[in-house]
Design an enzyme around this catalytic site. Structure first.
Site, PDB file in Angstrom:
ATOM      1  N   HIS A 101       0.885  -1.166   0.000  1.00 17.64           N
ATOM      2  CA  HIS A 101       0.000   0.000   0.000  1.00 17.64           C
ATOM      3  C   HIS A 101       0.924   1.219   0.000  1.00 17.64           C
ATOM      4  O   HIS A 101       2.016   1.169   0.584  1.00 17.64           O
ATOM      5  CB  HIS A 101      -0.843   0.092   1.266  1.00 17.64           C
ATOM      6  CG  HIS A 101      -1.744  -1.070   1.529  1.00 17.64           C
ATOM      7  ND1 HIS A 101      -1.315  -2.194   2.164  1.00 17.64           N
ATOM      8  CD2 HIS A 101      -3.074  -1.243   1.269  1.00 17.64           C
ATOM      9  CE1 HIS A 101      -2.339  -3.035   2.279  1.00 17.64           C
ATOM     10  NE2 HIS A 101      -3.408  -2.496   1.749  1.00 17.64           N
ATOM     11  N   ASP A 104       2.406   1.902   3.300  1.00 16.71           N
ATOM     12  CA  ASP A 104       3.374   0.949   3.864  1.00 16.71           C
ATOM     13  C   ASP A 104       4.797   1.397   3.570  1.00 16.71           C
ATOM     14  O   ASP A 104       5.693   1.218   4.393  1.00 16.71           O
ATOM     15  CB  ASP A 104       3.230  -0.455   3.243  1.00 16.71           C
ATOM     16  CG  ASP A 104       1.855  -1.056   3.423  1.00 16.71           C
ATOM     17  OD1 ASP A 104       1.203  -0.732   4.427  1.00 16.71           O
ATOM     18  OD2 ASP A 104       1.452  -1.857   2.562  1.00 16.71           O
ATOM     19  N   ASP A 296      -4.514 -13.676  -3.100  1.00 16.22           N
ATOM     20  CA  ASP A 296      -3.921 -13.350  -1.802  1.00 16.22           C
ATOM     21  C   ASP A 296      -3.907 -14.643  -1.000  1.00 16.22           C
ATOM     22  O   ASP A 296      -4.960 -15.159  -0.583  1.00 16.22           O
ATOM     23  CB  ASP A 296      -4.708 -12.242  -1.085  1.00 16.22           C
ATOM     24  CG  ASP A 296      -4.133 -10.867  -1.396  1.00 16.22           C
ATOM     25  OD1 ASP A 296      -3.264 -10.773  -2.289  1.00 16.22           O
ATOM     26  OD2 ASP A 296      -4.528  -9.880  -0.739  1.00 16.22           O
ATOM     27  N   ASP A 307     -10.786 -12.232  10.083  1.00 12.05           N
ATOM     28  CA  ASP A 307      -9.734 -12.373   9.083  1.00 12.05           C
ATOM     29  C   ASP A 307      -8.397 -12.589   9.799  1.00 12.05           C
ATOM     30  O   ASP A 307      -7.693 -11.625  10.097  1.00 12.05           O
ATOM     31  CB  ASP A 307      -9.737 -11.050   8.283  1.00 12.05           C
ATOM     32  CG  ASP A 307      -9.056 -11.156   6.948  1.00 12.05           C
ATOM     33  OD1 ASP A 307      -8.761 -12.280   6.517  1.00 12.05           O
ATOM     34  OD2 ASP A 307      -8.826 -10.094   6.332  1.00 12.05           O
ATOM     35  N   ASP A 339      -0.665 -12.601   1.721  1.00 11.53           N
ATOM     36  CA  ASP A 339      -1.356 -11.645   2.594  1.00 11.53           C
ATOM     37  C   ASP A 339      -1.552 -12.374   3.937  1.00 11.53           C
ATOM     38  O   ASP A 339      -2.665 -12.671   4.348  1.00 11.53           O
ATOM     39  CB  ASP A 339      -2.683 -11.221   1.958  1.00 11.53           C
ATOM     40  CG  ASP A 339      -3.258  -9.977   2.622  1.00 11.53           C
ATOM     41  OD1 ASP A 339      -2.714  -9.592   3.672  1.00 11.53           O
ATOM     42  OD2 ASP A 339      -4.228  -9.411   2.096  1.00 11.53           O
TER      43      ASP A 339
HETATM   44  C1  XUL Z   1      -7.591  -6.796   3.938  1.00 10.41           C
HETATM   45  C2  XUL Z   1      -6.736  -7.181   2.805  1.00 10.41           C
HETATM   46  C3  XUL Z   1      -5.843  -6.126   2.272  1.00 10.41           C
HETATM   47  C4  XUL Z   1      -5.720  -6.117   0.784  1.00 10.41           C
HETATM   48  C5  XUL Z   1      -4.928  -4.956   0.255  1.00 10.41           C
HETATM   49  O1  XUL Z   1      -8.357  -7.814   4.428  1.00 10.41           O
HETATM   50  O2  XUL Z   1      -6.745  -8.315   2.369  1.00 10.41           O
HETATM   51  O3  XUL Z   1      -4.605  -6.285   2.864  1.00 10.41           O
HETATM   52  O4  XUL Z   1      -5.140  -7.282   0.326  1.00 10.41           O
HETATM   53  O5  XUL Z   1      -5.474  -3.737   0.617  1.00 10.41           O
HETATM   54 CO    CO Z   2      -5.735  -9.232   0.810  1.00 10.48          CO
END
Ligand code: XUL
Ligand code: CO
Length: 440
Positions: A101, A104, A296, A307, A339
């Site tokens: 991001h 980041d 991801d 999550d 992720d």
């Molecule tokens: C949030 C998520 C984020 C996205 C990128 O749940 O998965 O990290 O992958 O913004």
């Molecule tokens: Co994600």
């Protein structure tokens, strides 16, 4: 150049017999399968936010992480240290990509223009480091959810000024993603959703979300960014109801606003399970709609409703995920972005290595099993046979549009009760076990 992960050398492939925890058992980056190396097939990426930003804080306590850049207080020095650490980390693990991001790679300053100047400096540093490295940017994105200004959302905020701010931020994020040759640009919904309909104009919010995405498409064209746009579905968290609920919802939304040809999907395992789907279900929906862009890679805990972003170790899930990827023709611009974050008690820097090794080995093994399943046609042959009644006779007449209700009534009156055959689920599951256990 200083070394950040001291005492940990390049992680090598040692094979399944190795008892070295800092070695790959299944991920052999150079191994060639169907004309491409494993490294090229799997296209792993490190997520900047979990690996260099996260500190293990939770609602009950502060962060626990010990990181090699601790003690660096100047924001620019800290940003530069993380750039160095990122390239070292990816190179040691033979991971070809990273993702970030905007916030980041460098923190926000007092004004947007100061923030953008910081970004430019860090981007220069990354570009410079890329000259002596094969490590590339898989995707960039904008953080439109952490700053309090996004409390009501970004492009779906009730405030037009916030919509404008978010647009300015994505404009810059697109520019730096292009500058760093990013292969994709991701839109994850952030706070695009609602908490209560009692204060929400849902129609305006959805129209604005579509307006925002089409502005992004226009600006990408204007600056010549040719990366793939991806939307990452998630059903809830942070908002009670996220607009990009799941793959099917996002595809319907895109079609509704005429945006479908510009976007593919970035499917996250833990988001799939939060939507009460399997990971494979979400990938299948994306695949059959020609929209499987990227993944991801993580896993949730099915006993928890949030999550957890754990490193993926479930071999059934990695196998069935890679099955969908192979059936989709493999990754084009996408890849497997971790992720995933280490648990709060895994606070030492080397835990970052163990987490990635675990995930990479699980996907490498899953890829090989899936490759054999596809090559042997195990499920495809069964499925073809199961639906073979649509390839001849009345079935062919149905799919080719030759018959309607009247003809089908006449057919049924003449032919009587249908004869059915077993779905053989248990037999098919047993074959899956056999392939997972036996694949070399
Ligand atoms: C949030 C998520 C984020 C996205 C990128 O749940 O998965 O990290 O992958 O913004
Ligand atoms: Co994600």
């Amino acid at each position: 150049m200083s070394e950040y992960f001291k005492g940990i050398g390049k992680i090598k492939y040692e094979g399944p017999q190795s008892d070295n925890p800092l070695a790959f058992k299944y991920y052999n980056p150079e191994e060639v399968i169907d004309g491409k190396t494993m490294k090229e097939h799997l296209r792993f990426a490190v997520a900047y936010w979990h690996t260099y930003q996260a500190r293990g804080a939770d609602p009950f306590g502060v962060g626990t992480a010990i990181r090699p850049w601790d003690g660096v207080s100047d924001p620019m020095d800290l940003a530069y240290a993380k750039v160095e650490a990122n390239f070292e980390f990816c190179e040691k693990l033979d991971i070809p990509f990273f993702c970030f991001h905007d916030r980041d790679i460098s923190s926000e300053a007092d004004t947007l223009s100061e923030t953008n100047k910081r970004l430019d400096k860090v981007v220069e540093k990354i570009k410079d480091r890329m000259k002596s490295s094969d490590v590339k940017l898989l995707w960039g994105t904008a953080n439109l959810f952490s700053n309090p200004r996004f409390m009501h959302g970004a492009s779906t905020s009730c405030s037009a000024d916030v919509f404008a701010y978010a647009a300015a931020q994505v404009k810059k994020a697109l520019e730096i993603t292009k500058e760093l040759n990013g292969q994709n640009y991701v839109f994850w919904g952030g706070r695009e959703g609602y908490e209560t309909l009692l204060n929400t104009d849902m129609k305006l919010e959805l129209d604005n979300l579509a307006r925002f995405l089409s502005m992004a498409v226009d600006y990408a064209k204007e600056i010549g960014f040719d990366g793939q746009f991806l939307i990452e579905p998630k059903p809830k968290e942070p908002t009670k109801h996220q607009y990009d609920f799941d793959a099917a919802t996002v595809l319907g939304f895109l079609k509704n606003y005429g945006l479908e040809k510009y976007f593919k999907l970035n499917i996250e395992a833990n988001h799939a399970t939060l939507a009460q789907h399997t990971f494979q279900h979400e990938l299948r929906v994306a695949r059959i709609n020609n929209a499987l862009g990227s993944i991801d890679a993580n896993q949730g805990d099915l006993l928890l409703g949030w999550d957890t972003d754990q490193f993926p170790t479930n071999i059934y899930d990695t196998t069935l995920a890679m099955y969908e990827v192979i059936m989709a023709g493999g990754f084009d611009k996408g890849g497997l972005n971790f992720d995933s974050k280490v648990r709060r008690a895994s606070f030492e820097p080397e835990d970052l290595f163990y987490g990635h090794i675990a995930g990479m080995d699980a996907f490498a093994r899953g890829f090989k099993v899936a490759h054999r399943l596809v090559k042997d046609g195990v499920y495809e042959k069964f499925i073809k046979e199961r639906y073979s009644s649509f390839e001849k006779g009345i079935g062919l007449d149905i799919v080719s549009g030759k018959v309607g209700f009247k003809e089908l009534e006449a057919y049924t009156l003449q032919n009587g009760e249908p004869r059915l055959s077993s779905g053989r689920q248990e037999m098919l599951e047993s074959i899956l076990n056999q392939y997972i256990i036996e694949t070399k």
